[in-house]
Design an enzyme around this catalytic site. Sequence first.
Site, PDB file in Angstrom:
ATOM      1  CE  LYS A 159      -1.970  -2.132   3.390  1.00 48.28           C
ATOM      2  NZ  LYS A 159      -2.775  -2.578   4.552  1.00 48.28           N
ATOM      3  CG  ASP A 191      -6.136  -5.451   7.682  1.00 50.82           C
ATOM      4  OD1 ASP A 191      -6.239  -4.430   6.968  1.00 50.82           O
ATOM      5  OD2 ASP A 191      -5.675  -6.530   7.277  1.00 50.82           O
TER       6      ASP A 191
HETATM    7  C1  0WK Z   1     -10.901  -1.117   9.083  1.00 58.83           C
HETATM    8  C2  0WK Z   1     -10.104  -2.022  10.013  1.00 58.83           C
HETATM    9  C3  0WK Z   1      -8.640  -1.892   9.719  1.00 58.83           C
HETATM   10  C4  0WK Z   1      -8.387  -2.173   8.270  1.00 58.83           C
HETATM   11  C5  0WK Z   1      -9.214  -1.226   7.438  1.00 58.83           C
HETATM   12  C6  0WK Z   1      -9.046  -1.518   5.987  1.00 58.83           C
HETATM   13  O1  0WK Z   1     -10.334  -1.715  11.351  1.00 58.83           O
HETATM   14  O2  0WK Z   1      -7.926  -2.777  10.514  1.00 58.83           O
HETATM   15  O3  0WK Z   1      -7.038  -2.046   7.973  1.00 58.83           O
HETATM   16  O4  0WK Z   1     -10.588  -1.395   7.747  1.00 58.83           O
HETATM   17  O5  0WK Z   1      -9.795  -0.621   5.248  1.00 58.83           O
HETATM   18  P1  0WK Z   1      -9.179   0.753   4.752  1.00 58.83           P
HETATM   19  O6  0WK Z   1      -9.106   1.649   5.896  1.00 58.83           O
HETATM   20  O7  0WK Z   1      -7.864   0.421   4.164  1.00 58.83           O
HETATM   21  O8  0WK Z   1     -10.153   1.201   3.730  1.00 58.83           O
HETATM   22  C1  BGC Z   2      -1.580  -6.208   3.143  1.00 59.74           C
HETATM   23  C2  BGC Z   2      -2.419  -7.106   4.011  1.00 59.74           C
HETATM   24  C3  BGC Z   2      -3.637  -6.390   4.528  1.00 59.74           C
HETATM   25  C4  BGC Z   2      -4.405  -5.776   3.363  1.00 59.74           C
HETATM   26  C5  BGC Z   2      -5.611  -5.047   3.828  1.00 59.74           C
HETATM   27  C6  BGC Z   2      -2.448  -5.607   2.075  1.00 59.74           C
HETATM   28  O1  BGC Z   2      -1.707  -4.706   1.362  1.00 59.74           O
HETATM   29  O2  BGC Z   2      -0.525  -6.949   2.560  1.00 59.74           O
HETATM   30  O3  BGC Z   2      -1.657  -7.583   5.091  1.00 59.74           O
HETATM   31  O4  BGC Z   2      -4.435  -7.304   5.183  1.00 59.74           O
HETATM   32  O5  BGC Z   2      -3.553  -4.925   2.660  1.00 59.74           O
HETATM   33  O6  BGC Z   2      -5.289  -3.998   4.648  1.00 59.74           O
END
Ligand code: 0WK
Ligand code: BGC
Length: 873
Positions: A163, A199
């Site tokens: 990421k 996560d």
């Molecule tokens: C909320 C979870 C967190 C995870 C996230 C992924 O609590 O652990 O990493 O969702 O979604 P994002 O914030 O990348 O859209």
């Molecule tokens: C990471 C994972 C993670 C996912 C969602 C990926 O880039 O390698 O470990 O679970 O993103 O956050």
Amino acid sequence: TEPSEKMASFWVDRYLYPLRLCDDALRDVMARFQAEMVKGLGRDTNPTAAVKMLPSFVRSLPDGSEKGDFLAVDLGGSQFRAHQVKVFADGKQSSQLESKVYPTPKEVTEGNGAELFDYIADCLSDFMETKNLKHKKLPLGFTFSFPCKQTKLEEGVLLAWTKHFKVRGVQDTDVVSSLRRALQKHKDIDVDVLALVNDTVGTMMTCGYDDQRCEVGLIIGTGTNACYMEEMRHISLVEGDEGRMCINTEWGAFGDDGALDDLRTEFDRELDLGSLNPGKQLFEKMISSLYLGELVRLILLKMTKEGLLFNGKVSTSLLTKGKIEMKHVSAMEKDKEGLSNTKEILTDLNLFPSEEDCVAVQHVCTIVSFRSANLCAAALAAILTRLRENKKLLRMRTTVGIDGGLYKTHPKYAGRLHKAVRRLVPTCDVRFVLSAGGSGRGAALVTAVAHRLAAQRRRLHAALSPFLLPLAVLRDVRDSMRAELEYGLKRETQGKATVKMLPTYVCGTPDGTEKGKFLALDLGGTNFRVLLVKIKSGRRRSVQMYNKIFAIPLEIMQGTGEELFDHIVQCIADFLEYMGIKGARLPLGFTFSFPCRQASIDKVRTAAQNGFRWQLCVCLVKSYHPVLVISFLLGTGSNVCYMEDMKNIEIVEGNEGKMCINTEWGAFGDNGCIDHIRTKYDREVDEGSLNPGKQRYEKMTSGMYLGEIVRQILIDLTKQGLLFRGQISESLRKRGIFETKFLSQIESDRLALLQVRRVLRQLGLDSTCDDSIIVKEVCGVVSTRAARLCGAGLAAVLEKKRENRGVERLQITVGVDGTLYKLHPHFSRVLQETVKELAPQCDVTFMLSEDGSGKGAALITAVAKRLHNVGQK
Ligand code: 0WK
Ligand code: BGC
């Protein structure tokens, strides 16, 4: 849809044809991902696998007994958060979450490692300050959403950043110790990092707390990934075959080995080249919100350059990387205001779109996010199929816990994903549950489970460690047994000896000249048998046997001597009739597996045990092997006999030759010499036995008692709440219900946990996965201790033989019989290993007695007859 719209989407479809994946293509992706999962799970294939299938060391879901205050930090998604989670063991699976979000500026996400962990520790300290928690020692769960190799729950070596993270000096290091080091700089907080979770794992646990069916965690956000509960027997990277463990698939890297190159478009390749980690996370770059906006930008840029959009006028913003974000794509795909949003967004990007342009751009967004949802669905369908196959089900109901900005905020994403999954795996009834409060709660629950399991382990260890006898203690047992053997042989001490060393008046072993027909009786083990044995000598030397098993009813077992012998004689009569030799006059040998004091080969006085109770006089037996001078019984009872030099048997006249000594070692320890290794469970079993205080060694080593020891331990562990949810069932209260045969079944390596649970169910014990793992462990320590104690006892007899012969090394064969030795999956191996450790100068061949001691009875009778005839001459 208007004609212009139809037109626009038609040529966009054609232009973006490679991004439209039909169900066959998705099923193909599904099959490829299934192959990748198997590759990742294989010990030999894992190193080259793109999809790493990382063991998370999360084995158990919360069982509702977790409680307490926990901290959690959650790094890796779009938001960095600190959480305080209160878990209540109120049976309602309730927990309370309080959180605070902290920014993750570029200098943090692309800085150096030490600064990153210091930053996390600072934020946590700030959070604890805010929540007035600084005075508390609290366990912490760390959600770290990046691929980490774990060998235990509280450790994780970062494999690679993904990421928008690219922090220096962290890859290939343990992020838990880095966090601990940073936290230690804060003298005013006392936090114990107990768990590192991805996560996806946190999300699965959060949803699993409310829905016990949840066994998959899915993130579709900045990044994308999934985890699921895999059978331990399929995870070759981790020891053990019992139960399940959560696997973090790290599916973002699917295709990094070229497995998806036929599906990746020029836009995907261009996006990857411009990313922080080219060539990595190729599947993620076709799916997650960090990349979809950029994908749309690259497509629009090319279409514009080819004059298909915006009259071919390319604006600076369209040339700027990252200018179109996920939020733009989501906004443009909204049903109602989608078109106006599109116009507004494209205008903001200085593109002055026509109506057609807007429709076309909207369609591009749809195709890109549709592909994302479809690809996710294909990989998820592969996981669901594997779960269903693991469970050997035709149809499966399950729950997928899900989180992530793209899934949560995109207007149509969730619906598209659900539909595609249901089309791809019609045999799975899938419930999608949005994670309430994010993976922080899940991380705290993993920590709570780790806390509970750690406490459970400590208490389990306290209960079972007295069974783990170190070599030094076993040496003491060997030496005590040796002393007791000598004690039993000496005239002045024989009277008080507990190991009676009973002379059997068997002074010779077969020499091959024996011949004739003999009757034999075998009483005292599991079955009573009457046998006819035909012995041929000379060149056609052989032993033929015909036998019949007769039951001994309990009331006879515990009735009078007279009733028993009437019953035995009746059995002999039935046998002779059955063999058509009624009225035959035959010599008879009687195997009688109870301690007997003998005055000659056919005159004895007994002491009752093993379920029998009365007085009686007969002769004893042995197997038919020239160098075999030791015989060992490990069945219902436990005993050993061996050929001793007459000069050492002080209570029998004569110093020439040898005589077989029946040690009756079952009584070893009746004088208290092994009380230091007897546990409270052994004392329970003894007090509940027919002969309390007697046969103490036998009660720690033989088939009659091992199951009962296990039952006593299970009761105690259940009382401590470590088993069966603390409920002691009626059947568990029943003495003797846990027969030793169940140990052998439960400990057999071939038996998966499900079958262990089936055995327990037969016993009326409703168990969980964890319960059956503990029961198997209890059975293991009890049978291993028994085997090691027997090994120590036998080593004493072997050393005696070696010294009798005055040799440096002793070659010797030990005849063995008894269901415990024969049928238990590990007993014989552990016993033999222990003998090697405790009698290293003895090379022992263990010979299983094929035909039990019935044949031996006949052979001894034949020897007695031969010696008698010699004596007559
Ligand atoms: C909320 C979870 C967190 C995870 C996230 C992924 O609590 O652990 O990493 O969702 O979604 P994002 O914030 O990348 O859209
Ligand atoms: C990471 C994972 C993670 C996912 C969602 C990926 O880039 O390698 O470990 O679970 O993103 O956050």
